[in-house]
Design an enzyme around this catalytic site. Sequence first.
Site: not given
Ligand code: SAH
Length: 264
Positions: A40, A62, A183
């Site tokens: 991803d 994506k 998000m």
């Molecule tokens: N599975 C992932 C989340 C996927 S959804 C998890 O557990 O973190 C994607 C969202 O995760 C992004 O839109 C944002 O809100 C958050 N996200 C992912 N990486 C991030 C980061 N390094 N800092 C802040 N938000 C993050």
Amino acid sequence: MNNHPFQGRCTLVGAGPGDPELLTLKAVKAIQAATVLFVDDLVNEAVLGHARSGARIVHVGKRGGCKSTPQSFIEKLMITAVREGETVVRLKGGDPFIFGRGGEEVEHLREAGIEVAVVNGITAGLAAVTALGVPLTHRDHAQGVVFVTGHAKTGAAAASDPTDWRALGAAVHHARLTLVIYMGVAGAAHIQRELLHGLPASTPVAVVQHASLPHQRHAVTTLGRLQQDIADARLASPAVIVVGDVLRGIAAAAATEGAGHFGT
Ligand code: SAH
């Protein structure tokens, strides 16, 4: 049911929030064992340094609005690779089962007769709050945490938005919960408006972008100023919005510093 004998293996691996040192040992072992990796776009490239030489690395990012590989196509690629006998790793940002559709992938692979192992990762919400030095459930301030997606539908579909922000706001207030919104930046104006029905405008809020990475940035603000400060600080996805009294300490410090409430 299983017409295709299981040949290879498939593991969904959480790559953590960004800092490659936040990988689990199990994640590293799975990455080292993989012959094919489907990756991803929130996964830090440095994580791929653990892959064996000769492993096939397929980027299937994506992000909203960008070129993306449809979910069903990613799943097809994974199924085909497993049937060809590959050791498949699906690398997902954070934890594979916190948003990001890991659950759907496991279901669809299982329907295809493929067993899937899952390796946890540190989810972005945890990393974001820790990056601010704030304990997510300090017992003086919070009884629990809600991880919630802010990926609201817009326009005509908005009425079917399943997220009841007013109820969540009331829960933050009455049940002393911390909200961790994934998000949520794009829909921040809507979320702010709805939460204000149950929460005072002075409720502390933090927005953390790129948590755990060297280019991490954040703003500490209030619910009343959320949308304005996101715009002023030019914060954007990927970011987590945190709402609740656990932020009181850093909010007070930020207020004393005046404009210093945007930080890295
Ligand atoms: N599975 C992932 C989340 C996927 S959804 C998890 O557990 O973190 C994607 C969202 O995760 C992004 O839109 C944002 O809100 C958050 N996200 C992912 N990486 C991030 C980061 N390094 N800092 C802040 N938000 C993050």
